[in-house]
Design an enzyme around this catalytic site. Structure first.
Site, short mmCIF file in Angstrom:
data_model
loop_
_atom_site.label_atom_id
_atom_site.label_comp_id
_atom_site.label_asym_id
_atom_site.label_seq_id
_atom_site.Cartn_x
_atom_site.Cartn_y
_atom_site.Cartn_z
N LYS A 1 7.29 46.13 7.14
CA LYS A 1 6.18 45.11 7.67
C LYS A 1 5.41 44.55 8.71
CE LYS A 1 6.60 39.90 7.55
NZ LYS A 1 7.98 38.43 7.51
N ASP B 1 2.21 35.54 11.98
CA ASP B 1 2.79 34.80 10.81
C ASP B 1 2.73 34.02 10.93
OD1 ASP B 1 3.94 33.65 8.84
OD2 ASP B 1 5.95 34.68 8.85
N LYS C 1 4.41 26.54 9.96
CA LYS C 1 5.41 26.27 10.91
C LYS C 1 5.80 25.61 12.06
CE LYS C 1 6.78 32.09 10.61
NZ LYS C 1 8.04 31.69 9.54
N ASP D 1 5.48 38.97 13.88
CA ASP D 1 6.03 39.95 13.10
C ASP D 1 5.62 41.08 12.04
OD1 ASP D 1 7.30 38.62 10.89
OD2 ASP D 1 5.69 37.73 9.80
N ASP E 1 5.36 30.63 3.64
CA ASP E 1 5.79 31.49 4.55
C ASP E 1 6.98 32.34 4.00
OD1 ASP E 1 6.09 31.67 7.44
OD2 ASP E 1 7.75 29.88 7.00
N GLU F 1 5.86 35.17 3.39
CA GLU F 1 5.17 36.41 2.37
C GLU F 1 5.28 37.60 2.67
OE1 GLU F 1 5.22 34.87 5.83
OE2 GLU F 1 5.38 36.62 6.60
N ARG G 1 7.64 39.70 1.77
CA ARG G 1 7.99 40.27 0.31
C ARG G 1 7.44 40.28 -0.21
NH1 ARG G 1 12.58 35.08 -0.59
NH2 ARG G 1 12.24 35.09 1.98
N1 BES Z 1 8.56 35.94 9.58
C1 BES Z 1 9.79 35.33 8.95
C2 BES Z 1 10.68 35.02 8.90
C3 BES Z 1 11.27 35.33 11.32
C4 BES Z 1 11.87 34.07 11.39
C5 BES Z 1 11.14 36.52 11.45
C6 BES Z 1 12.51 34.52 12.49
C7 BES Z 1 11.62 36.92 13.21
C8 BES Z 1 12.21 35.41 13.50
C9 BES Z 1 9.56 35.14 7.89
O1 BES Z 1 8.38 35.04 7.32
C10 BES Z 1 9.87 34.10 7.21
O2 BES Z 1 9.03 32.80 7.66
N2 BES Z 1 10.60 33.47 6.52
C11 BES Z 1 11.26 32.08 5.57
C12 BES Z 1 11.44 32.39 4.39
C13 BES Z 1 11.60 31.35 3.59
C14 BES Z 1 10.23 30.16 3.42
C15 BES Z 1 11.93 31.46 1.99
C16 BES Z 1 12.16 31.68 7.02
O3 BES Z 1 12.98 32.97 7.07
O4 BES Z 1 12.18 30.72 7.03
ZN ZN Z 2 6.91 36.60 8.23
MN MN Z 3 6.87 33.58 7.29
#
Ligand code: BES
Ligand code: ZN
Ligand code: MN
Length: 484
Positions: free
Chosen positions: A255, A260, A267, A278, A337, A339, A341
């Site tokens: 990734k 992000d 966020k 990220d 968020d 993104e 996937r």
């Molecule tokens: N990059 C984040 C995941 C992440 C969270 C990485 C904490 C490192 C530390 C990812 O893109 C994300 O934002 N995921 C969301 C998904 C949700 C919207 C379904 C999440 O985990 O909140």
């Molecule tokens: Zn992310």
């Molecule tokens: Mn994200």
């Protein structure tokens, strides 16, 4: 850090670490020599005052500014390579402030239940981890180990092999960590593409870099949607190491979100704080490629990454948008968020074109993996139990904790969309598995493994031998998985 084998008699080091087992009062071969060299200090002082409990250390200053550091290794029969690495690394971290001349020595610690190559490898890794510091922006830098000495009279080839491998993996991990620690302002998609190109030139391997126009032409639409709100141009990179008669072909996907923000589903500040990291998946597969180019196994390895920023702006992708991914499957954006996937989906589809035997993706994908496993265990899942078990065994041997999370067919129920083939997010529960289930739609490979390092990529307090910050996690496990 340069690593060398040095005979104990010949060392000029002022900082010498030597190991003691609990309830063991006899001196090792190296210790006997050090004892002679330093007028009986080990016999008369250390042995008498030191218990040798695991991770215990005691410093003995002797003449001419030399310090002998006794390191406790616990019960002799309980020593493993993973415990050795932890103890040595912690002792070196503590000793670093004393190294004025840049030389640090560690006795080559052996035991019947650990192999020589493994002991040498893990000793070098321990030193590399302890020595690493992202100090580019510090005007005052810490002491560094310039010459790392392994004290032994043994000239077994296995020790030299272990040292070589340790140096290679340290360089690979440091390369990965440097990229992760760097600010998003510098580590942009274009910058990462440049780093990848330089790596390919250095090792004379194949490189393919796509810009925005090429990506449009090739229908990387889910990836492009994520990047469209940013002022930075997206880039796709692929590097390939191709030996003559490969016994296997593996694609590694990382990734590569260089920042992000969450996009329009922005966020909160506390969650955004570490989002320059990220792109750790991408930095990890680049580190693995660096190691592979040095080790030269007979496995064909491709690494791929879709690089972009996820930003809110007038041109951002929006919730409710329907994207036609590269595979042709349509996705309704439920949350901007989620993104990672989306970008990975298109890359998984592209990976199929190379007919790989195995596909592995590694991503800081879900906050949910931190809820499930914390910051020190990596989540793994996939569509082939044998491959998962295999990977798990490798990770355990290397000493990087992993835990399998389930993927169930019917997790697709939560991703149902009224107007498209699926949504990019579903119910809150089992978020890491649902993300895995989403990804599974985009690979045709029957040997696919997904690694979620959202927790383990970057830690806010030290864990075992790991320092806080970027951990370089999975660089060693992935490399070992490929070469073994
Ligand atoms: N990059 C984040 C995941 C992440 C969270 C990485 C904490 C490192 C530390 C990812 O893109 C994300 O934002 N995921 C969301 C998904 C949700 C919207 C379904 C999440 O985990 O909140
Ligand atoms: Zn992310
Ligand atoms: Mn994200």
């Amino acid at each position: 850090m340069k690593t060398q084998i040095v005979k104990p008699q010949n060392t000029n080091s002022k900082v010498i670490i030597t190991g003691f087992f609990e309830d063991e009062k006899s001196l090792s071969n190296v210790q006997a020599e050090l004892n002679k060299k330093f007028l009986g200090v080990i016999e008369n002082n250390i042995i008498k005052n030191f218990e040798g409990k695991f991770n215990e250390t005691l410093i003995f200053p002797i003449e001419n500014g030399v310090k002998i550091i006794a390191l406790g290794l616990g019960k002799k029969e309980e020593l493993t390579l993973n415990k050795l690495r932890e103890a040595v690394s912690k002792a070196i971290s503590g000793a670093k402030k004393y190294i004025k001349e840049g030389i640090l020595s560690v006795e080559f610690i052996e035991n019947d239940n650990i192999c020589k190559k493994g002991a040498a490898y893990n000793t070098v890794i321990a030193a590399g981890i302890a020595d690493y510091k992202f100090d580019k922006y510090k005007t005052k830098k810490d002491e560094k180990i310039e010459n790392f000495e392994i004290l032994t009279n043994d000239d077994d080839e296995k020790i030299i092999e272990g040292i070589k491998k340790g140096d290679i993996l340290n360089n690979a991990m440091n390369f990965t960590k440097d990229m992760v620690f760097e600010s998003a302002e510098i580590m942009t998609p274009s910058k990462v593409a440049e780093i990848a190109k330089n790596l390919a030139d250095e090792y004379k391997i194949e490189a393919e870099i796509f810009d925005k126009n090429k990506l449009k032409e090739l229908n990387f639409n889910a990836f492009l949607a994520v990047g469209q709100g940013s002022a930075q141009e997206p880039k796709f990179i692929r590097l390939a190491y191709k030996p003559e008669n490969p016994k296997k072909k593996i694609v590694l996907i990382g990734k590569g979100i260089t920042f992000d923000s969450g996009g329009l589903d922005i966020k909160p500040p506390s969650s955004m704080l570490t989002m320059k990291t990220d792109m750790t998946g991408c930095a990890t597969v680049l580190g693995v490629m660096k190691a592979i180019c040095e080790i030269k196994p007979d496995v064909e390895v491709h690494i791929m990454s879709a690089l972009c920023e996820n930003m809110p702006s007038g041109s951002s992708y929006k919730v409710g948008d329907v994207i036609t991914s590269k595979s042709g499957k349509t996705i309704e954006v439920d949350n901007t968020d989620a993104e990672g996937r989306l970008t990975l989906a298109d890359v998984l589809t592209y990976a199929d074109e190379f007919n790989p035997d195995e596909v592995i993706d590694i991503a800081t994908l879900t906050g949910a993996v931190i809820v499930a496993l914390g910051n020190n265990i990596t989540g793994i899942m996939g569509n082939n139990q044998e491959m998962i078990d295999n990977f798990k065994n490798t990770a355990e041997k290397i000493g990087e904790p992993v835990w399998q999370l389930p993927i169930y067919e019917d997790m697709m129920d939560g991703l149902k969309s009224d107007i498209a083939d699926m949504k990019n997010t579903g119910p809150r529960g089992a978020g890491s598995s649902v993300a895995g289930r989403f990804l599974q739609n985009y690979t045709k490979s029957k040997n696919w493994l997904h690694i979620d390092i959202a927790g383990s990529a970057y830690i806010d307090k030290p864990y075992r031998e790991l320092q806080k910050g970027a951990t370089g996690v999975m660089v060693r496990t992935l490399t070992e998985y490929i070469i073994k």
